[in-house]
Design a protein around this motif. Structure first.
Motif, PDB file in Angstrom:
ATOM      1  N   SER A  80       0.640  -1.149   0.615  1.00 33.89           N
ATOM      2  CA  SER A  80      -0.203  -0.212  -0.060  1.00 33.89           C
ATOM      3  C   SER A  80       0.541   1.051  -0.073  1.00 33.89           C
ATOM      4  CB  SER A  80      -0.224   0.256   1.188  1.00 33.89           C
ATOM      5  OG  SER A  80      -0.294   0.133   2.155  1.00 33.89           O
ATOM      6  N   VAL A  81       0.402   2.282  -0.402  1.00 39.94           N
ATOM      7  CA  VAL A  81       1.208   3.924  -0.051  1.00 39.94           C
ATOM      8  C   VAL A  81      -0.421   4.472   0.903  1.00 39.94           C
ATOM      9  CG1 VAL A  81       1.040   6.072  -0.746  1.00 39.94           C
ATOM     10  CG2 VAL A  81       1.491   3.613  -2.888  1.00 39.94           C
ATOM     11  N   GLU A  82       0.399   4.247   1.997  1.00 35.17           N
ATOM     12  CA  GLU A  82      -0.919   5.163   3.574  1.00 35.17           C
ATOM     13  C   GLU A  82      -1.347   6.630   3.541  1.00 35.17           C
ATOM     14  OE1 GLU A  82      -1.701   2.866   5.354  1.00 35.17           O
ATOM     15  OE2 GLU A  82      -2.050   1.436   4.000  1.00 35.17           O
ATOM     16  N   ASN A  83       0.457   6.957   2.612  1.00 32.47           N
ATOM     17  CA  ASN A  83       0.591   9.118   2.860  1.00 32.47           C
ATOM     18  C   ASN A  83       1.097   9.270   1.088  1.00 32.47           C
ATOM     19  OD1 ASN A  83       0.728  11.427   2.726  1.00 32.47           O
ATOM     20  ND2 ASN A  83       1.763  11.585   5.412  1.00 32.47           N
ATOM     21  N   HIS A  84       0.151   9.607   0.374  1.00 34.92           N
ATOM     22  CA  HIS A  84       0.072  10.103  -0.692  1.00 34.92           C
ATOM     23  C   HIS A  84       1.207  11.126  -0.681  1.00 34.92           C
ATOM     24  CE1 HIS A  84      -2.816   7.301  -1.757  1.00 34.92           C
ATOM     25  NE2 HIS A  84      -2.179   7.111  -2.897  1.00 34.92           N
ATOM     26  N   LYS A  85       1.285  11.861   0.228  1.00 32.82           N
ATOM     27  CA  LYS A  85       1.591  13.274  -0.025  1.00 32.82           C
ATOM     28  C   LYS A  85       2.710  13.102   0.896  1.00 32.82           C
ATOM     29  CE  LYS A  85      -3.050  15.772   1.010  1.00 32.82           C
ATOM     30  NZ  LYS A  85      -3.491  16.704   1.254  1.00 32.82           N
ATOM     31  N   HIS A  86       3.204  11.991   0.969  1.00 31.14           N
ATOM     32  CA  HIS A  86       4.740  11.801   1.541  1.00 31.14           C
ATOM     33  C   HIS A  86       5.111  12.057   1.029  1.00 31.14           C
ATOM     34  CE1 HIS A  86       8.086  10.675   3.526  1.00 31.14           C
ATOM     35  NE2 HIS A  86       7.187  10.465   5.115  1.00 31.14           N
ATOM     36  N   VAL A  87       6.399  12.984   1.465  1.00 32.99           N
ATOM     37  CA  VAL A  87       7.394  13.075  -0.065  1.00 32.99           C
ATOM     38  C   VAL A  87       7.869  11.769  -0.449  1.00 32.99           C
ATOM     39  CG1 VAL A  87       7.995  15.330   0.681  1.00 32.99           C
ATOM     40  CG2 VAL A  87       9.280  13.234   1.509  1.00 32.99           C
ATOM     41  N   LEU A  88       8.356  10.219   0.162  1.00 34.62           N
ATOM     42  CA  LEU A  88       9.167   9.665  -0.336  1.00 34.62           C
ATOM     43  C   LEU A  88       8.573   8.593  -0.630  1.00 34.62           C
ATOM     44  CD1 LEU A  88      10.667   7.927   3.596  1.00 34.62           C
ATOM     45  CD2 LEU A  88      11.684   9.373   1.190  1.00 34.62           C
ATOM     46  N   PHE A  89       6.448   8.823  -1.908  1.00 33.77           N
ATOM     47  CA  PHE A  89       5.618   8.349  -2.589  1.00 33.77           C
ATOM     48  C   PHE A  89       5.234   9.506  -3.388  1.00 33.77           C
ATOM     49  CE2 PHE A  89       6.124   5.096   0.789  1.00 33.77           C
ATOM     50  CZ  PHE A  89       6.499   3.348   0.666  1.00 33.77           C
ATOM     51  N   ARG A  90       6.230  10.000  -3.590  1.00 31.18           N
ATOM     52  CA  ARG A  90       5.657  11.230  -4.546  1.00 31.18           C
ATOM     53  C   ARG A  90       5.536  10.577  -5.696  1.00 31.18           C
ATOM     54  NH1 ARG A  90       4.448  14.931  -6.123  1.00 31.18           N
ATOM     55  NH2 ARG A  90       5.904  16.599  -6.849  1.00 31.18           N
ATOM     56  N   GLY A  91       4.572  10.899  -6.470  1.00 34.98           N
ATOM     57  CA  GLY A  91       4.758  10.018  -8.094  1.00 34.98           C
ATOM     58  C   GLY A  91       4.271   8.498  -7.733  1.00 34.98           C
ATOM     59  N   PHE A  92       3.593   8.221  -6.618  1.00 35.01           N
ATOM     60  CA  PHE A  92       3.541   7.015  -6.605  1.00 35.01           C
ATOM     61  C   PHE A  92       1.759   6.549  -6.665  1.00 35.01           C
ATOM     62  CE2 PHE A  92       7.611   5.696  -5.464  1.00 35.01           C
ATOM     63  CZ  PHE A  92       7.545   4.476  -4.518  1.00 35.01           C
ATOM     64  N   ASP A  93       1.548   5.268  -7.249  1.00 37.60           N
ATOM     65  CA  ASP A  93      -0.254   5.146  -7.579  1.00 37.60           C
ATOM     66  C   ASP A  93      -0.292   4.672  -5.898  1.00 37.60           C
ATOM     67  OD1 ASP A  93      -0.159   5.529 -10.264  1.00 37.60           O
ATOM     68  OD2 ASP A  93       1.254   3.682 -10.390  1.00 37.60           O
ATOM     69  N   ASP A  94      -1.232   4.291  -6.029  1.00 44.74           N
ATOM     70  CA  ASP A  94      -1.969   3.153  -4.961  1.00 44.74           C
ATOM     71  C   ASP A  94      -1.758   2.403  -4.175  1.00 44.74           C
ATOM     72  OD1 ASP A  94      -3.730   5.486  -4.690  1.00 44.74           O
ATOM     73  OD2 ASP A  94      -5.304   4.493  -5.520  1.00 44.74           O
ATOM     74  N   SER A  95      -0.494   1.653  -5.018  1.00 48.79           N
ATOM     75  CA  SER A  95      -0.375   0.502  -4.409  1.00 48.79           C
ATOM     76  C   SER A  95       0.776   0.909  -5.439  1.00 48.79           C
ATOM     77  CB  SER A  95      -0.887  -0.559  -4.089  1.00 48.79           C
ATOM     78  OG  SER A  95      -1.232  -1.074  -5.808  1.00 48.79           O
ATOM     79  N   PHE A  96       1.753  -0.826  -4.630  1.00 43.47           N
ATOM     80  CA  PHE A  96       3.246  -0.535  -6.251  1.00 43.47           C
ATOM     81  C   PHE A  96       3.734  -2.291  -4.899  1.00 43.47           C
ATOM     82  CE2 PHE A  96       4.605   0.933  -1.897  1.00 43.47           C
ATOM     83  CZ  PHE A  96       6.044   0.126  -1.572  1.00 43.47           C
ATOM     84  N   THR A  97       4.617  -2.320  -6.275  1.00 46.12           N
ATOM     85  CA  THR A  97       4.522  -4.697  -6.295  1.00 46.12           C
ATOM     86  C   THR A  97       6.121  -4.199  -5.835  1.00 46.12           C
ATOM     87  OG1 THR A  97       5.547  -4.614  -8.302  1.00 46.12           O
ATOM     88  CG2 THR A  97       3.407  -5.446  -7.773  1.00 46.12           C
ATOM     89  N   CYS A  98       6.353  -5.329  -4.655  1.00 42.87           N
ATOM     90  CA  CYS A  98       8.387  -5.146  -4.447  1.00 42.87           C
ATOM     91  C   CYS A  98       7.964  -6.825  -4.239  1.00 42.87           C
ATOM     92  CB  CYS A  98       8.255  -4.431  -3.206  1.00 42.87           C
ATOM     93  SG  CYS A  98       9.431  -4.730  -2.222  1.00 42.87           S
ATOM     94  N   PRO A  99       9.306  -6.612  -4.649  1.00 39.01           N
ATOM     95  CA  PRO A  99      10.308  -8.330  -4.333  1.00 39.01           C
ATOM     96  C   PRO A  99      10.447  -7.850  -2.107  1.00 39.01           C
ATOM     97  CG  PRO A  99      11.237  -7.042  -6.143  1.00 39.01           C
ATOM     98  CD  PRO A  99       9.942  -6.676  -5.404  1.00 39.01           C
ATOM     99  N   HIS A 100      10.278  -9.446  -1.475  1.00 40.09           N
ATOM    100  CA  HIS A 100      10.360  -9.847  -0.556  1.00 40.09           C
ATOM    101  C   HIS A 100      11.151 -11.188  -0.457  1.00 40.09           C
ATOM    102  CE1 HIS A 100       7.907  -6.460   1.751  1.00 40.09           C
ATOM    103  NE2 HIS A 100       7.498  -6.172   0.369  1.00 40.09           N
ATOM    104  N   SER A 101      12.215 -10.940   0.447  1.00 39.19           N
ATOM    105  CA  SER A 101      12.651 -12.439   0.719  1.00 39.19           C
ATOM    106  C   SER A 101      12.715 -12.872   2.311  1.00 39.19           C
ATOM    107  CB  SER A 101      13.961 -12.755  -0.044  1.00 39.19           C
ATOM    108  OG  SER A 101      14.414 -13.941  -0.007  1.00 39.19           O
ATOM    109  N   ARG A 102      12.542 -13.425   3.067  1.00 43.62           N
ATOM    110  CA  ARG A 102      12.712 -12.818   4.572  1.00 43.62           C
ATOM    111  C   ARG A 102      12.499 -13.900   5.841  1.00 43.62           C
ATOM    112  NH1 ARG A 102       8.909  -8.864   6.703  1.00 43.62           N
ATOM    113  NH2 ARG A 102       8.062  -7.634   4.703  1.00 43.62           N
ATOM    114  N   TYR A 103      12.853 -14.527   6.465  1.00 39.20           N
ATOM    115  CA  TYR A 103      12.114 -15.519   7.340  1.00 39.20           C
ATOM    116  C   TYR A 103      11.094 -14.420   8.519  1.00 39.20           C
ATOM    117  CZ  TYR A 103      14.405 -19.249   5.614  1.00 39.20           C
ATOM    118  OH  TYR A 103      15.212 -20.221   4.113  1.00 39.20           O
ATOM    119  N   THR A 104      11.984 -13.210   8.665  1.00 37.27           N
ATOM    120  CA  THR A 104      10.740 -12.095  10.137  1.00 37.27           C
ATOM    121  C   THR A 104       9.991 -10.954   9.518  1.00 37.27           C
ATOM    122  OG1 THR A 104      13.670 -11.716  10.401  1.00 37.27           O
ATOM    123  CG2 THR A 104      13.075 -13.397  11.753  1.00 37.27           C
ATOM    124  N   THR A 105      10.059 -10.444  10.190  1.00 35.56           N
ATOM    125  CA  THR A 105       9.738  -9.122  10.275  1.00 35.56           C
ATOM    126  C   THR A 105      10.604  -8.280  11.635  1.00 35.56           C
ATOM    127  OG1 THR A 105       8.150  -7.634   9.798  1.00 35.56           O
ATOM    128  CG2 THR A 105       7.222  -9.321  10.544  1.00 35.56           C
TER     129      THR A 105
END
Length: 327
Positions: free
Chosen positions: A171-196
């Motif tokens: 998700s993009v929780e805050n569309h106004k946040h500078v780190l997500f300037r220009g993003f759509d409502d969601s984006f895809t991302c690779p994840h590879s981990r056993y923990t969080t």
């Protein structure tokens, strides 16, 4: 890059509320421009692949970026030649007297170990502590994010029921946040981990904001509100074939592992993996470099040591005579 507009233009307030960076003529005339100095703490075993992935993303801006690569001397490297390290990398002792506008801490395939069991843990703690006074903004990736949150705030990691591996919608929780300037409502991302990391513990950190998550991955991106620390739990920097390389490696080692989800066309591991996150990766790294580093770091980086937890808004009009002598 920022938009320069006439001072007191009515549109200024609206743009600022949307976190769009604008500057007036006065600031534009007095703004100093210099190359950004970045440090990449590369903890991944295939260092050459990782450094290429990250440098590719950092190069996609009009900014000049000077990069130092750092490896941990307390770990015996197996997948990278010592000649490569000697030629292109530096140790912490060699960089600790310097100052950096930004730092990137990569992931590492050690999430099943307790943090204290990682052989370079004490060295990494020293780097984290040093960064408070010598780095403006640090981007932590995957295990690097979990390690940073644990070292800085005591946030424990949580073991997942099974390895989270594949391409997931976040998700993009805050569309106004500078780190997500220009993003759509969601984006895809690779994840590879056993923990969080423990989401409940992070939600209690009042100076943090959760910027992205999903039901499948849990947390995806969190940041300190002043952008001095950014934590991403996925691997936007991964190439098209990285998850496939990890999958084939595990199979060859006799490890029972599921195919990465949403990755191979028709779930057929003999087909070329689909690349669906390149634009998001490019935009995210560009936004971090521009908004979290370039627009905020003090012109004289050594001033970081004066205010280790501060936000900065420095330009040439802020320089003292002592600062000028350091240029």
């Amino acid at each position: 890059m920022p938009v320069k507009i006439v001072k007191n233009l009515p549109a200024t307030k609206i743009l600022q509320e949307e976190n769009i960076f604008v500057m007036d003529d006065e600031r534009a005339q007095n703004q100093g421009i210099r190359p950004m100095n970045l440090l990449i703490v590369n903890l991944m075993p295939r260092k050459q692949a990782t450094e290429t992935q990250i440098l590719r993303l950092l190069s996609n801006t009009p900014l000049q970026v000077n990069v130092d690569l750092l490896y941990t001397t307390t770990h015996a490297v197996k997948n990278t030649t010592q000649g490569h390290l000697d030629s292109f990398y530096r140790s912490f002792d060699e960089v600790k007297l310097g100052y950096y506008d930004g730092m990137i801490v990569t992931g590492a395939p050690v999430e099943t170990l307790e943090f204290e069991e990682v052989d370079y843990w004490q060295e990494l703690l020293e780097i984290f502590e040093w960064s408070k006074t010598h780095v403006y903004s640090t981007l932590h990736i995957c295990w690097g994010a979990q390690a940073g949150l644990y070292a800085r705030y005591g946030v424990d990691k949580v073991e997942l029921p099974q390895k989270l591996v594949g391409i997931y919608k976040n998700s993009v929780e805050n569309h106004k946040h500078v780190l997500f300037r220009g993003f759509d409502d969601s984006f895809t991302c690779p994840h590879s981990r056993y923990t969080t990391s423990d989401e409940q513990a992070i939600s209690q950190l009042t100076d943090f904001e959760i910027l992205s998550k999903s039901e499948e991955t849990g947390l995806s991106v969190v940041t300190k509100k002043n952008l001095r620390e950014v934590y991403i739990f996925g691997h936007l920097e991964y190439d098209r074939d990285t998850l496939n390389w990890e999958y084939q490696r595990d199979k060859s080692a006799g490890i029972t592992v599921d195919k990465p989800v949403n990755y191979f066309p028709e779930d057929d591991d003999k087909k070329k993996p689909q690349m669906t996150w390149a634009s998001a990766a490019s935009l995210f790294f560009s936004n971090w470099l521009n908004y979290a580093v370039y627009q905020r770091t003090p012109y004289v980086a050594a001033r970081l040591s004066e205010h280790p937890e501060s936000d900065f808004d420095f330009n040439l009009t802020n320089l003292t005579s002592a600062d000028s002598a350091m240029l």
